[in-house]
Design an enzyme around this catalytic site. Structure first.
Site, short mmCIF file in Angstrom:
data_model
loop_
_atom_site.label_atom_id
_atom_site.label_comp_id
_atom_site.label_asym_id
_atom_site.label_seq_id
_atom_site.Cartn_x
_atom_site.Cartn_y
_atom_site.Cartn_z
N HIS A 138 0.82 -1.21 0.00
CA HIS A 138 0.00 0.00 0.00
C HIS A 138 0.85 1.26 0.00
CE1 HIS A 138 -2.84 -2.73 2.53
NE2 HIS A 138 -3.03 -2.94 1.24
N LYS B 259 6.39 6.78 6.48
CA LYS B 259 5.92 6.03 7.64
C LYS B 259 7.10 5.57 8.48
CE LYS B 259 2.11 4.04 4.98
NZ LYS B 259 1.61 2.82 4.33
N TYR C 243 2.01 2.34 12.98
CA TYR C 243 2.49 3.19 11.89
C TYR C 243 2.43 4.64 12.35
CZ TYR C 243 -0.10 -0.46 9.17
OH TYR C 243 -0.64 -1.61 8.67
N LYS D 220 -9.24 -6.40 -1.53
CA LYS D 220 -8.51 -5.32 -2.20
C LYS D 220 -7.08 -5.74 -2.54
CE LYS D 220 -6.73 -1.56 -0.11
NZ LYS D 220 -6.67 -0.32 0.66
N ASP D 221 -6.41 -6.43 -1.60
CA ASP D 221 -5.04 -6.85 -1.85
C ASP D 221 -4.95 -7.99 -2.85
OD1 ASP D 221 -4.15 -4.87 -0.17
OD2 ASP D 221 -3.80 -6.19 1.54
#
Length: 181
Positions: free
Chosen positions: A62, A72, A132, A169-170
């Site tokens: 992502h 991040k 994160y 989604k992945d």
């Protein structure tokens, strides 16, 4: 705090100095001033996120694109993950390369991932709590992704393919050559 370079340009391993005794431990998780002095990178973060996942969960790859791109600083607070950063900056000498590192609640190592990188992790322990720190706010319309098993990247996620658990989604993320980054 120690900073180590990775093979990827602008991506750093951050190792805190841990003070332990029979009562437990203490460490400074992050110091913006020290980080900026040692790396020359911006260390100002505006959003913290935490996820909990079970063994086999793979989250990634992502990123946030454009004006909403995010650097991040990631860490595993509990458990063990295999953390992966992929340089998606087309003008970078390390474009298309990836770096992986084991992050655990025990080793307290963190990974700084600059803007323009894809990021993902796989859970290697029964459960993991992952944190994160982000230098920009999340913006849904600026999401980007690259498929975790893209043959152009050949990432070793340290899991048997049959054990991998993905979001929808992945599972359907675009390939690197489709340039959704």
């Amino acid at each position: 705090m120690k900073i180590k370079e990775t093979p990827l340009k602008d991506c750093y391993i951050v190792e805190p100095t841990v003070f332990e005794d029979d009562r437990g431990y203490f460490f400074e998780k992050f110091n913006e001033k020290v980080f900026e002095e040692l790396t020359g990178m911006n260390g100002h973060f505006v959003q913290d996120n935490v996820s909990k996942s079970s063994y086999g969960v793979l989250r990634g790859l992502h990123l946030q694109k454009g004006d909403h791109a995010q650097a991040k600083l990631v860490s595993c607070l509990e458990g063990k993950v295999w953390d992966v950063a992929v340089d998606l900056r087309e003008d970078s000498p390390t474009f298309g390369k990836w770096f992986g590192i084991e992050l655990t609640g025990e080793n307290k190592i963190q990974l700084y991932i600059p803007r323009g990188f894809g990021h993902g992790f796989s859970v290697l322990s029964e459960n993991a709590i992952f944190a994160y720190k982000c230098d920009n706010f999340y913006h849904k319309d600026s999401e980007g992704s690259v498929r975790y098993n893209d043959n152009d990247l050949k990432i070793d996620w340290k899991l048997n393919e049959n054990d991998i658990i993905l979001s929808e989604k992945d599972q359907t993320a675009p390939l690197l050559k489709e340039k959704n980054y």
